[in-house]
Design a protein around this motif. Structure first.
Motif, PDB file in Angstrom:
ATOM      1  N   LEU A 473      -0.059  14.774 -12.058  1.00 20.16           N
ATOM      2  CA  LEU A 473      -1.124  14.001 -11.458  1.00 20.16           C
ATOM      3  C   LEU A 473      -0.828  13.832  -9.976  1.00 20.16           C
ATOM      4  O   LEU A 473       0.310  13.574  -9.591  1.00 20.16           O
ATOM      5  CB  LEU A 473      -1.241  12.622 -12.115  1.00 20.16           C
ATOM      6  N   HIS A 474      -1.854  13.988  -9.142  1.00 20.70           N
ATOM      7  CA  HIS A 474      -1.679  13.705  -7.735  1.00 20.70           C
ATOM      8  C   HIS A 474      -2.953  13.096  -7.178  1.00 20.70           C
ATOM      9  O   HIS A 474      -4.037  13.219  -7.761  1.00 20.70           O
ATOM     10  CB  HIS A 474      -1.276  14.962  -6.944  1.00 20.70           C
ATOM     11  N   GLU A 475      -2.808  12.413  -6.077  1.00 25.66           N
ATOM     12  CA  GLU A 475      -3.908  11.651  -5.507  1.00 25.66           C
ATOM     13  C   GLU A 475      -4.288  12.224  -4.148  1.00 25.66           C
ATOM     14  O   GLU A 475      -3.420  12.614  -3.363  1.00 25.66           O
ATOM     15  CB  GLU A 475      -3.509  10.177  -5.373  1.00 25.66           C
ATOM     16  N   THR A 476      -5.595  12.265  -3.872  1.00 27.02           N
ATOM     17  CA  THR A 476      -6.065  12.687  -2.559  1.00 27.02           C
ATOM     18  C   THR A 476      -7.105  11.686  -2.066  1.00 27.02           C
ATOM     19  O   THR A 476      -7.804  11.046  -2.870  1.00 27.02           O
ATOM     20  CB  THR A 476      -6.663  14.109  -2.606  1.00 27.02           C
ATOM     21  N   PHE A 477      -7.179  11.552  -0.750  1.00 22.92           N
ATOM     22  CA  PHE A 477      -8.090  10.585  -0.142  1.00 22.92           C
ATOM     23  C   PHE A 477      -9.271  11.326   0.476  1.00 22.92           C
ATOM     24  O   PHE A 477      -9.092  12.327   1.188  1.00 22.92           O
ATOM     25  CB  PHE A 477      -7.353   9.781   0.930  1.00 22.92           C
ATOM     26  N   VAL A 498     -10.675  16.208 -12.030  1.00 16.97           N
ATOM     27  CA  VAL A 498     -10.715  14.836 -11.535  1.00 16.97           C
ATOM     28  C   VAL A 498     -10.735  13.903 -12.742  1.00 16.97           C
ATOM     29  O   VAL A 498     -11.682  13.926 -13.540  1.00 16.97           O
ATOM     30  CB  VAL A 498     -11.953  14.594 -10.649  1.00 16.97           C
ATOM     31  N   LYS A 502     -10.934   6.026  -7.582  1.00 13.88           N
ATOM     32  CA  LYS A 502     -10.751   4.642  -7.173  1.00 13.88           C
ATOM     33  C   LYS A 502     -11.699   4.374  -6.001  1.00 13.88           C
ATOM     34  O   LYS A 502     -11.497   4.886  -4.901  1.00 13.88           O
ATOM     35  CB  LYS A 502      -9.303   4.388  -6.759  1.00 13.88           C
ATOM     36  N   ALA A 507     -11.995   1.267 -10.632  1.00 14.55           N
ATOM     37  CA  ALA A 507     -11.542   2.562 -11.129  1.00 14.55           C
ATOM     38  C   ALA A 507     -12.637   3.150 -12.002  1.00 14.55           C
ATOM     39  O   ALA A 507     -13.124   2.499 -12.936  1.00 14.55           O
ATOM     40  CB  ALA A 507     -10.254   2.417 -11.913  1.00 14.55           C
ATOM     41  N   ASP A 520     -13.200   7.292  -1.027  1.00 14.33           N
ATOM     42  CA  ASP A 520     -12.759   7.363  -2.428  1.00 14.33           C
ATOM     43  C   ASP A 520     -11.319   7.865  -2.488  1.00 14.33           C
ATOM     44  O   ASP A 520     -10.895   8.702  -1.671  1.00 14.33           O
ATOM     45  CB  ASP A 520     -13.634   8.341  -3.227  1.00 14.33           C
ATOM     46  N   ARG A 521     -10.577   7.349  -3.465  1.00  7.87           N
ATOM     47  CA  ARG A 521      -9.264   7.922  -3.803  1.00  7.87           C
ATOM     48  C   ARG A 521      -9.420   8.661  -5.117  1.00  7.87           C
ATOM     49  O   ARG A 521      -9.820   8.075  -6.124  1.00  7.87           O
ATOM     50  CB  ARG A 521      -8.202   6.826  -3.900  1.00  7.87           C
ATOM     51  N   VAL A 522      -9.107   9.946  -5.117  1.00  7.48           N
ATOM     52  CA  VAL A 522      -9.367  10.814  -6.264  1.00  7.48           C
ATOM     53  C   VAL A 522      -8.048  11.184  -6.940  1.00  7.48           C
ATOM     54  O   VAL A 522      -7.121  11.671  -6.279  1.00  7.48           O
ATOM     55  CB  VAL A 522     -10.114  12.097  -5.824  1.00  7.48           C
ATOM     56  N   ILE A 523      -7.974  10.929  -8.236  1.00  3.46           N
ATOM     57  CA  ILE A 523      -6.791  11.298  -9.023  1.00  3.46           C
ATOM     58  C   ILE A 523      -7.076  12.629  -9.705  1.00  3.46           C
ATOM     59  O   ILE A 523      -8.009  12.750 -10.505  1.00  3.46           O
ATOM     60  CB  ILE A 523      -6.450  10.236 -10.084  1.00  3.46           C
TER      61      ILE A 523
END
Length: 527
Positions: A473-477, A498, A502, A507, A520-523
């Motif tokens: 899992l990683h997060e991108t803004f 996706v 957030k 969430a 948005d913060r996308v996991i």
């Protein structure tokens, strides 16, 4: 300072890799770390001459605080309850009887004076929790008749009583000491303070809302140290107090407990490495093995005469089977705590202490090497292995054989389940709808329950536990220049999925039509 940090860093890394390599051959952890210490010691390759018993006493005493606390914290009382009385009998009366019989053996067979004999009997009267736990876990040794729980409780709780005996006999050399009064004071004060701190800790944890798990860990470490120090200050036994505290807190449910178990497990492992390495560094093999003959005689006496007699005498009233008594007798491993207590004797009386320390060290070495490695074999020969059991159930950090996870979902007016009975909905295999939250009320559903608009449903299913498959899992803004901005999920690269968005303080679980917005913060999930 930098050289010291470099030294400890190298030692710590070597301990980890040596344990990882040699444990596959069944070599006990204690032997690995002690051997590494001896390699660095004055008779080893690096010729480090270290004989500071005062510093060693302080370091080992500090390390034992966390080892004993976690020994209690990791013990599951619900599994141990059927054997609790017999285990506590062994950890109290068993310690005193073993110390007394060992002293008689040392005096009449080894021809030692009474003071030395009673000190040897005291430091060797307990069994080693770390070694017992490691053998049970490593070999996944599930035993019949709740024997694993019995060994865990006994080995985890008898070190404090061996410490009380050692301190008591050391105090006798300083004048007239009322031993029964001293023992009663140490035990009673410890039990009272351990329980009071436990109750206060629960109150504080309940009132401190939304405390981060890392701060809960720090809080429990502080409570552990405070309990030990305050109990010792009042004349009680700090080790008994923190062991009781560990058992009581470890069997409560509170936020972040699983992470805290992992944290204390790691701390305890480091403390064990430190103790065992330090003992190997401290001992002089050339001197220690001068005592090899009396030490081996004493170990044989403990293994085949003293402990079997004590075990059979104390366990017969509990109607223990012959197989259980024989296995518990054999699994009475001596360990690091015994050598640590012998360091206390050296600090108090160097001449007597050197005899006690070196004999104890050799006894521990042979006990772990021979007895420890043969525990699985003896258990099998005595037909005491429970093939259908799981020894990890006896520990508080146990996870069920098939872990389950819970997820929630909100049902809106357009959801295709609205108006349907649960029995008419096609769920994936191993997925179950377990709870419906409707108008702030909890409903336990059945097959005829109808899903309504506005329901919050809770689903459960098997956790993903395939260790050969790694999911990342990683997060991108999503900023003003992001390629994801104002795009629907279905338009994105299919190599990543996706799984959550957030948005502000919310969430969201997206679908293909969800549009990604700026900020948005996308996991993302990728393999």
């Amino acid at each position: 300072m930098n050289n010291l940090l470099l030294f400890f860093a190298i030692v710590l890394i070597l301990c980890v890799f040596m344990y990882r390599f040699f444990s596959r051959f069944g070599v006990p952890m204690l032997l690995i770390f002690i051997s590494l210490g001896m390699i660095f010691g004055e008779n080893g390759l690096f010729k480090i001459n270290f004989n500071n018993f005062e510093l060693s006493r302080d370091i080992c005493s500090f390390a034992l605080i966390f080892i004993m606390f976690f020994g209690g914290f990791g013990t599951k009382l619900s599994m141990a309850r059927p054997v609790l009385k017999s285990a506590l009998t062994l950890s109290t009366l068993g310690v005193f009887l073993t110390a007394f019989l060992s002293a008689i053996f040392s005096h009449y067979i080894l021809k030692l004076d009474w003071q030395t004999s009673f000190l040897i009997g005291s430091v060797l009267s307990s069994t080693d929790a770390a070694s017992v736990f490691a053998i049970l876990r490593t070999h996944k040794l599930s035993l019949k008749e709740n024997t694993a729980s019995l060994l865990e409780i006994e080995s985890g709780s008898n070190d404090p009583f061996a410490y009380v005996l050692t301190i008591s006999f050391l105090s006798m050399t300083n004048g007239n000491i009322n031993i029964p009064l001293l023992l009663a004071k140490q035990v009673i004060f410890a039990l009272i303070l351990g329980y009071l701190v436990y109750r206060l800790t629960l109150i504080l944890l309940g009132r401190i809302k939304n405390l981060d798990v890392s701060f809960t860990m720090a809080f429990l470490m502080g409570v552990t140290l405070l309990t030990y120090a305050f109990t010792e200050y009042l004349g009680g036994n700090g080790y008994i107090a923190i062991y009781l505290l560990g058992i009581l807190i470890g069997n409560e449910d509170f936020k972040g407990k699983s992470e805290i178990v992992s944290f204390f497990n790691g701390v305890t492992s480091i403390m064990q490495m430190m103790i065992f390495f330090l003992l190997g560094l401290l001992v002089s093999p050339a001197i220690a093995f001068e005592y090899i003959i009396p030490a081996v005689i004493l170990m044989l006496g403990l293994t085949f005469i003293i402990r079997p007699f004590a075990i059979h005498l104390l366990m017969l009233p509990f109607r223990a089977s012959k197989g259980q008594m024989l296995l518990v007798s054999w699994a009475g491993l001596r360990g690091a705590a015994s050598v640590v207590f012998s360091i206390l004797v050296v600090v108090a009386d160097k001449q007597t202490g050197n005899i006690v320390f070196n004999i104890s060290f050799v006894v521990v070495l042979f006990s772990i090497a021979l007895q420890g490695s043969l525990v699985p074999y003896v258990a099998k020969k005595l037909n005491m292995i429970d093939e259908d059991g799981d020894v990890l159930k006896t520990f508080n950090d146990y996870s069920n054989e098939e872990d389950i996870d819970f997820i929630t979902a909100e049902i809106d007016a357009n959801h295709k389940w609205v108006g349907k009975k649960i029995k008419d909905i096609d769920f994936m295999p191993s997925v179950l709808l377990v709870l419906i939250i409707r108008s702030d009320k909890n409903l336990i559903p059945n097959g005829d329950t109808i899903i309504e608009n506005g329901d919050k449903i809770v689903l459960c299913g098997s956790s993903f536990v395939d260790k050969d498959t790694r999911i990342n899992l990683h997060e991108t803004f999503v900023d003003s220049d992001s390629e994801y901005k104002n795009k629907a999920i279905r338009e994105l690269d299919k190599s990543n999925l996706v799984v959550m968005i957030k948005r502000k303080d919310t969430a969201m679980i997206p679908n293909g039509n969800t549009i990604l917005l700026e900020n948005d913060r996308v996991i993302l999930l990728g393999r």
